[in-house]
Design a protein around this motif. Structure first.
Motif, PDB file in Angstrom:
ATOM      1  N   ASP A  89       0.481  19.147   7.967  1.00 46.74           N
ATOM      2  CA  ASP A  89       0.560  20.476   7.344  1.00 46.74           C
ATOM      3  C   ASP A  89       0.789  20.375   5.843  1.00 46.74           C
ATOM      4  N   ALA A  90       1.621  19.424   5.432  1.00 42.82           N
ATOM      5  CA  ALA A  90       1.907  19.256   4.006  1.00 42.82           C
ATOM      6  C   ALA A  90       0.661  18.787   3.254  1.00 42.82           C
ATOM      7  N   VAL A  91      -0.067  17.857   3.829  1.00 40.60           N
ATOM      8  CA  VAL A  91      -1.308  17.373   3.201  1.00 40.60           C
ATOM      9  C   VAL A  91      -2.302  18.525   3.098  1.00 40.60           C
ATOM     10  N   LYS A  92      -2.446  19.294   4.171  1.00 38.18           N
ATOM     11  CA  LYS A  92      -3.351  20.453   4.164  1.00 38.18           C
ATOM     12  C   LYS A  92      -2.954  21.435   3.059  1.00 38.18           C
ATOM     13  N   PHE A  93      -1.652  21.663   2.894  1.00 40.25           N
ATOM     14  CA  PHE A  93      -1.164  22.590   1.872  1.00 40.25           C
ATOM     15  C   PHE A  93      -1.630  22.181   0.476  1.00 40.25           C
ATOM     16  N   PHE A  94      -1.499  20.895   0.155  1.00 38.49           N
ATOM     17  CA  PHE A  94      -1.891  20.437  -1.178  1.00 38.49           C
ATOM     18  C   PHE A  94      -3.412  20.329  -1.339  1.00 38.49           C
ATOM     19  N   MET A  95      -4.126  20.258  -0.235  1.00 32.47           N
ATOM     20  CA  MET A  95      -5.591  20.204  -0.300  1.00 32.47           C
ATOM     21  C   MET A  95      -6.229  21.593  -0.356  1.00 32.47           C
ATOM     22  N   ALA A 122       0.835  -1.208   0.000  1.00 29.59           N
ATOM     23  CA  ALA A 122       0.000   0.000   0.000  1.00 29.59           C
ATOM     24  C   ALA A 122       0.866   1.253   0.000  1.00 29.59           C
ATOM     25  N   ALA A 123       1.954   1.254   0.783  1.00 34.89           N
ATOM     26  CA  ALA A 123       2.849   2.412   0.831  1.00 34.89           C
ATOM     27  C   ALA A 123       3.551   2.590  -0.511  1.00 34.89           C
ATOM     28  N   THR A 124       3.972   1.494  -1.115  1.00 37.10           N
ATOM     29  CA  THR A 124       4.630   1.563  -2.416  1.00 37.10           C
ATOM     30  C   THR A 124       3.684   2.124  -3.473  1.00 37.10           C
ATOM     31  N   ALA A 125       2.432   1.685  -3.443  1.00 29.90           N
ATOM     32  CA  ALA A 125       1.435   2.184  -4.399  1.00 29.90           C
ATOM     33  C   ALA A 125       1.176   3.669  -4.186  1.00 29.90           C
ATOM     34  N   LYS A 126       1.130   4.101  -2.924  1.00 31.36           N
ATOM     35  CA  LYS A 126       0.894   5.512  -2.621  1.00 31.36           C
ATOM     36  C   LYS A 126       2.053   6.366  -3.137  1.00 31.36           C
ATOM     37  N   ASN A 148      -7.619  16.271  -3.680  1.00 35.25           N
ATOM     38  CA  ASN A 148      -8.365  15.495  -2.690  1.00 35.25           C
ATOM     39  C   ASN A 148      -7.356  14.905  -1.704  1.00 35.25           C
ATOM     40  N   LYS A 149      -7.842  14.419  -0.569  1.00 34.36           N
ATOM     41  CA  LYS A 149      -6.949  13.949   0.489  1.00 34.36           C
ATOM     42  C   LYS A 149      -6.047  12.807   0.025  1.00 34.36           C
TER      43      LYS A 149
END
Length: 144
Positions: free
Chosen positions: A99-105, A29-33, A125-126
């Protein structure tokens, strides 16, 4: 018959030894992400256009991808908030995951301010934002 049983048991034991031990590979799952994040960074957001050093032919300099660069273009009308340099985003140094996820969202940084132009305010999207962050954090933050 006894020798066959011992041979089989020895073979099973050897197979068990080969398959036992710590695994250092990323879970699937991590590799796919990370793969999804790489695709988004390279093909959709095209982060390397600004965040990578380019040679005189406009080609990315090997080993300098996403390590930051001086921008080769400026707005026609000067903007006081224009960013002349794109920062090193390999490794996302200084950014917490959330914070990084929020930035791209949202397009807003940890300080609730948008990035300076020409950085677009992404509204991912998230799932995509998490994939981009996973990929960027998987990169070495220092130049090779």
């Amino acid at each position: 018959m006894k020798n066959i049983g011992i041979t089989i048991l020895t073979g099973v034991a050897l197979l068990a030894l080969v398959n036992v031990g710590p695994s250092y590979a990323e879970p699937p799952a991590a590799t796919a992400k990370i793969a999804r994040g790489k695709y988004l960074v390279e093909n959709e957001a095209k982060c390397g256009e600004c965040h990578s050093l380019h040679d005189e032919k406009g080609e990315p300099v090997p080993g300098k991808q996403l390590k930051g660069a001086t921008l080769s273009f400026k707005p026609i009308t000067p903007l006081p908030i224009w960013a002349d340099k794109a920062p090193n985003i390999a490794g996302m140094r200084g950014w917490e995951q959330e914070d990084a996820v929020k930035f791209f969202m949202t397009g807003l940084a940890y300080n609730d301010l948008p990035a300076r132009p020409p950085m677009p305010q992404y509204k991912m999207n998230k799932e995509d934002a998490e994939a981009v962050v996973a990929y960027l954090k998987s990169l070495s933050p220092t130049a090779k």
